[in-house]
Design a protein around this motif. Structure first.
Motif, PDB file in Angstrom:
ATOM      1  N   GLY A   1       0.816  -1.204   0.000  1.00  0.00           N
ATOM      2  CA  GLY A   1       0.000   0.000   0.000  1.00  0.00           C
ATOM      3  C   GLY A   1       0.851   1.256   0.000  1.00  0.00           C
ATOM      4  O   GLY A   1       0.568   2.225  -0.725  1.00  0.00           O
ATOM      5  N   TYR A   2       1.916   1.247   0.796  1.00  0.00           N
ATOM      6  CA  TYR A   2       2.825   2.398   0.862  1.00  0.00           C
ATOM      7  C   TYR A   2       3.588   2.563  -0.453  1.00  0.00           C
ATOM      8  O   TYR A   2       3.716   3.683  -0.990  1.00  0.00           O
ATOM      9  CB  TYR A   2       3.799   2.217   2.024  1.00  0.00           C
ATOM     10  CG  TYR A   2       4.788   3.340   2.190  1.00  0.00           C
ATOM     11  CD1 TYR A   2       4.426   4.523   2.822  1.00  0.00           C
ATOM     12  CD2 TYR A   2       6.099   3.219   1.716  1.00  0.00           C
ATOM     13  CE1 TYR A   2       5.345   5.564   2.970  1.00  0.00           C
ATOM     14  CE2 TYR A   2       7.010   4.248   1.854  1.00  0.00           C
ATOM     15  CZ  TYR A   2       6.630   5.413   2.491  1.00  0.00           C
ATOM     16  OH  TYR A   2       7.541   6.439   2.633  1.00  0.00           O
ATOM     17  N   VAL A   3       4.079   1.449  -0.990  1.00  0.00           N
ATOM     18  CA  VAL A   3       4.819   1.502  -2.250  1.00  0.00           C
ATOM     19  C   VAL A   3       3.909   1.980  -3.382  1.00  0.00           C
ATOM     20  O   VAL A   3       4.310   2.807  -4.212  1.00  0.00           O
ATOM     21  CB  VAL A   3       5.417   0.119  -2.568  1.00  0.00           C
ATOM     22  CG1 VAL A   3       6.042   0.105  -3.964  1.00  0.00           C
ATOM     23  CG2 VAL A   3       6.473  -0.268  -1.533  1.00  0.00           C
ATOM     24  N   CYS A  18       6.767  -6.898  -4.010  1.00  0.00           N
ATOM     25  CA  CYS A  18       6.713  -6.432  -2.619  1.00  0.00           C
ATOM     26  C   CYS A  18       6.216  -7.569  -1.732  1.00  0.00           C
ATOM     27  O   CYS A  18       5.089  -7.555  -1.225  1.00  0.00           O
ATOM     28  CB  CYS A  18       5.797  -5.211  -2.528  1.00  0.00           C
ATOM     29  SG  CYS A  18       5.744  -4.454  -0.905  1.00  0.00           S
ATOM     30  N   ILE A  19       7.066  -8.574  -1.577  1.00  0.00           N
ATOM     31  CA  ILE A  19       6.720  -9.770  -0.804  1.00  0.00           C
ATOM     32  C   ILE A  19       7.811 -10.020   0.226  1.00  0.00           C
ATOM     33  O   ILE A  19       8.986 -10.153  -0.134  1.00  0.00           O
ATOM     34  CB  ILE A  19       6.566 -11.002  -1.726  1.00  0.00           C
ATOM     35  CG1 ILE A  19       5.457 -10.774  -2.751  1.00  0.00           C
ATOM     36  CG2 ILE A  19       6.292 -12.257  -0.908  1.00  0.00           C
ATOM     37  CD1 ILE A  19       5.295 -11.898  -3.757  1.00  0.00           C
ATOM     38  N   HIS A  20       7.436 -10.090   1.498  1.00  0.00           N
ATOM     39  CA  HIS A  20       8.387 -10.390   2.560  1.00  0.00           C
ATOM     40  C   HIS A  20       8.400 -11.897   2.800  1.00  0.00           C
ATOM     41  O   HIS A  20       7.354 -12.549   2.784  1.00  0.00           O
ATOM     42  CB  HIS A  20       7.999  -9.675   3.854  1.00  0.00           C
ATOM     43  CG  HIS A  20       7.770  -8.205   3.681  1.00  0.00           C
ATOM     44  ND1 HIS A  20       8.663  -7.383   3.035  1.00  0.00           N
ATOM     45  CD2 HIS A  20       6.736  -7.400   4.053  1.00  0.00           C
ATOM     46  CE1 HIS A  20       8.198  -6.142   3.023  1.00  0.00           C
ATOM     47  NE2 HIS A  20       7.032  -6.126   3.633  1.00  0.00           N
ATOM     48  N   GLY A  21       9.583 -12.440   3.075  1.00  0.00           N
ATOM     49  CA  GLY A  21       9.666 -13.883   3.272  1.00  0.00           C
ATOM     50  C   GLY A  21       9.446 -14.617   1.962  1.00  0.00           C
ATOM     51  O   GLY A  21       9.717 -14.106   0.874  1.00  0.00           O
ATOM     52  N   TYR A  22       8.935 -15.853   2.061  1.00  0.00           N
ATOM     53  CA  TYR A  22       8.700 -16.669   0.861  1.00  0.00           C
ATOM     54  C   TYR A  22       7.520 -16.127   0.069  1.00  0.00           C
ATOM     55  O   TYR A  22       6.516 -15.737   0.668  1.00  0.00           O
ATOM     56  CB  TYR A  22       8.414 -18.115   1.292  1.00  0.00           C
ATOM     57  CG  TYR A  22       8.037 -19.023   0.148  1.00  0.00           C
ATOM     58  CD1 TYR A  22       9.025 -19.574  -0.658  1.00  0.00           C
ATOM     59  CD2 TYR A  22       6.703 -19.291  -0.143  1.00  0.00           C
ATOM     60  CE1 TYR A  22       8.679 -20.388  -1.733  1.00  0.00           C
ATOM     61  CE2 TYR A  22       6.354 -20.100  -1.223  1.00  0.00           C
ATOM     62  CZ  TYR A  22       7.346 -20.641  -2.006  1.00  0.00           C
ATOM     63  OH  TYR A  22       7.005 -21.437  -3.068  1.00  0.00           O
ATOM     64  N   GLY A  40      10.435  -4.137   5.496  1.00  0.00           N
ATOM     65  CA  GLY A  40       9.075  -3.647   5.654  1.00  0.00           C
ATOM     66  C   GLY A  40       8.913  -2.208   5.199  1.00  0.00           C
ATOM     67  O   GLY A  40       9.811  -1.379   5.380  1.00  0.00           O
ATOM     68  N   MET A  41       7.756  -1.927   4.618  1.00  0.00           N
ATOM     69  CA  MET A  41       7.421  -0.572   4.155  1.00  0.00           C
ATOM     70  C   MET A  41       6.110  -0.109   4.782  1.00  0.00           C
ATOM     71  O   MET A  41       5.363   0.659   4.185  1.00  0.00           O
ATOM     72  CB  MET A  41       7.278  -0.556   2.627  1.00  0.00           C
ATOM     73  CG  MET A  41       8.457  -1.084   1.871  1.00  0.00           C
ATOM     74  SD  MET A  41       9.880   0.027   1.927  1.00  0.00           S
ATOM     75  CE  MET A  41      11.056  -0.961   0.998  1.00  0.00           C
ATOM     76  N   THR A  42       5.806  -0.611   5.967  1.00  0.00           N
ATOM     77  CA  THR A  42       4.573  -0.227   6.650  1.00  0.00           C
ATOM     78  C   THR A  42       4.748   1.163   7.275  1.00  0.00           C
ATOM     79  O   THR A  42       5.868   1.695   7.312  1.00  0.00           O
ATOM     80  CB  THR A  42       4.225  -1.243   7.750  1.00  0.00           C
ATOM     81  OG1 THR A  42       5.125  -1.060   8.858  1.00  0.00           O
ATOM     82  CG2 THR A  42       4.334  -2.673   7.243  1.00  0.00           C
ATOM     83  N   PHE A  64      13.535   7.704  -5.027  1.00  0.00           N
ATOM     84  CA  PHE A  64      14.352   6.495  -4.878  1.00  0.00           C
ATOM     85  C   PHE A  64      13.813   5.373  -5.768  1.00  0.00           C
ATOM     86  O   PHE A  64      14.572   4.712  -6.494  1.00  0.00           O
ATOM     87  CB  PHE A  64      14.357   6.083  -3.405  1.00  0.00           C
ATOM     88  CG  PHE A  64      14.614   4.623  -3.145  1.00  0.00           C
ATOM     89  CD1 PHE A  64      15.867   4.066  -3.354  1.00  0.00           C
ATOM     90  CD2 PHE A  64      13.588   3.809  -2.674  1.00  0.00           C
ATOM     91  CE1 PHE A  64      16.094   2.718  -3.120  1.00  0.00           C
ATOM     92  CE2 PHE A  64      13.809   2.466  -2.425  1.00  0.00           C
ATOM     93  CZ  PHE A  64      15.063   1.908  -2.650  1.00  0.00           C
ATOM     94  N   LEU A  65      12.500   5.163  -5.737  1.00  0.00           N
ATOM     95  CA  LEU A  65      11.892   4.142  -6.592  1.00  0.00           C
ATOM     96  C   LEU A  65      12.075   4.497  -8.068  1.00  0.00           C
ATOM     97  O   LEU A  65      12.501   3.663  -8.883  1.00  0.00           O
ATOM     98  CB  LEU A  65      10.406   4.007  -6.273  1.00  0.00           C
ATOM     99  CG  LEU A  65      10.014   3.447  -4.908  1.00  0.00           C
ATOM    100  CD1 LEU A  65       8.509   3.582  -4.697  1.00  0.00           C
ATOM    101  CD2 LEU A  65      10.430   1.983  -4.771  1.00  0.00           C
ATOM    102  N   GLU A  66      11.755   5.729  -8.410  1.00  0.00           N
ATOM    103  CA  GLU A  66      11.743   6.157  -9.812  1.00  0.00           C
ATOM    104  C   GLU A  66      13.099   6.008 -10.471  1.00  0.00           C
ATOM    105  O   GLU A  66      13.214   5.423 -11.566  1.00  0.00           O
ATOM    106  CB  GLU A  66      11.277   7.613  -9.891  1.00  0.00           C
ATOM    107  CG  GLU A  66      11.234   8.156 -11.309  1.00  0.00           C
ATOM    108  CD  GLU A  66      10.824   9.614 -11.332  1.00  0.00           C
ATOM    109  OE1 GLU A  66       9.996   9.982 -12.181  1.00  0.00           O
ATOM    110  OE2 GLU A  66      11.343  10.391 -10.499  1.00  0.00           O
TER     111      GLU A  66
END
Length: 336
Positions: free
Chosen positions: A25-27, A84-88, A303-305, A324-326
């Protein structure tokens, strides 16, 4: 101005699925502020299906198309992926390997770097090979009497240990053990999460974190931030994400000697470059009372929360998250 289709893939179906949605959501908010990107959200479910924001379903194909279940909608060509997936399977290298196979460019670390950082045993071998100090540990490859005996010896030597599943994130499968009678049960739990387990010496230390990332072609390491947990606790999954968490975070660690901060930043850049990371990472350290610096772990998609340290530290360093993303995404797309 060239317009690009960006697919924001989130979820993953693992233990950090819900956190991934918060980060996404943040991204997404930041990506949508950039005029040359069209963003499509796709949630990867535990059963392997892909769900859109409106609740309908679609498929991601090997020819880099999102094909909608709604036959009336034309397929959506994907120029670039943001996993944007944390872990597996996002931090484990699995999904990156598939992207590499189908030649789909993506944001974040590559498959090999992700594998090496996510597996705690492999990561510690890399830290040592790079000459970066890290916590003393014992490697266990199967449960049973031998593993229990080895862990008891380590507990006697070190006084307190952490037993950790080798391939989990966000402190999942991580347990502090102070009594020998708890070892058997905890090892059973840890091995239920991973086929490999490490036993680490408990370090009484400050927990410091560095955002290491690429910005305008340069590898940046921020000043260390700090996690301060409630007494006699560690930074567990619940402490990270529960609204009742008593943990306190500082974007810049207070009362940190400048030379210590610079040494930590130096180690972070060395790890980032030496392990061939890309775009972003959060690199976590321990600092003992004797000012001994120990590299704890590397998160290849932190995390990007709203309460996460990575975006806070990046912004605290004077950089804009959307920029930074761009610039990282465009640099990759335009190099094709």
């Amino acid at each position: 101005m060239t317009q690009y289709n960006l697919l924001l893939l989130c979820g993953g179906g693992g233990s950090e699925h819900a956190i991934s949605l918060m980060s996404a959501g943040y991204v997404k908010t930041n990506l949508e502020s950039l005029s040359n990107f069209d963003v499509l959200w796709l949630e990867l479910l535990e059963d392997g299906r892909y769900r859109l924001e409106d609740g309908s379903f679609a498929r991601l194909t090997a020819d880099k198309q999102v094909v909608f279940d709604d036959a009336g909608k034309a397929s959506w060509p994907v120029d670039y992926m943001v996993p944007c997936i944390h872990g597996y399977p996002g931090e484990t290298g699995d999904i990156q390997s598939w992207f590499d196979m189908i030649k789909l460019p993506y944001f974040g670390c590559g498959g090999e770097a992700s594998v090496n950082c996510f597996n705690k045993v492999t990561a510690k071998m890399w830290f040592s090979a790079l000459g970066i100090p890290n916590t003393p540990y014992l490697f266990l490859d199967e449960p049973g009497e031998l593993a229990e005996a080895q862990t008891k010896v380590a507990l006697e030597e070190w006084g307190s240990v952490f037993i950790k599943a080798a391939s989990q994130g966000s402190s999942v499968g991580c347990y502090k053990v102070d009594k020998a009678e708890d070892i058997a049960g905890v090892l059973t739990e840890a091995f239920s999460f991973s086929p490999y387990v490490i036993v680490e010496k408990t370090i009484v230390a400050r927990e410091l974190e560095v955002a290491a990332y690429e910005y305008e072609g340069e590898v940046i390491a921020t000043l260390p931030g700090e996690i301060v947990c409630a007494s006699n606790t560690f930074y567990s999954f619940e402490e990270k994400y529960d609204s009742k968490s008593q943990a306190v975070t500082h974007v810049q660690a207070p009362d940190l000697a400048p030379e210590v901060a610079e040494q930590i930043r130096s180690y972070a850049i060395k790890a980032f470059k030496g392990m061939k990371l890309r775009h972003l990472s959060r690199i976590d350290f321990f600092l003992t009372q004797d000012n001994e610096i120990l590299l704890n772990e590397i998160n290849t998609f932190p995390g990007m929360t709203p309460i996460s340290m990575f975006p806070k530290m990046l912004q605290g360093h004077g950089h804009d998250f959307a920029r930074f993303l761009e610039q990282n995404i465009l640099a990759q797309l335009q190099a094709k």
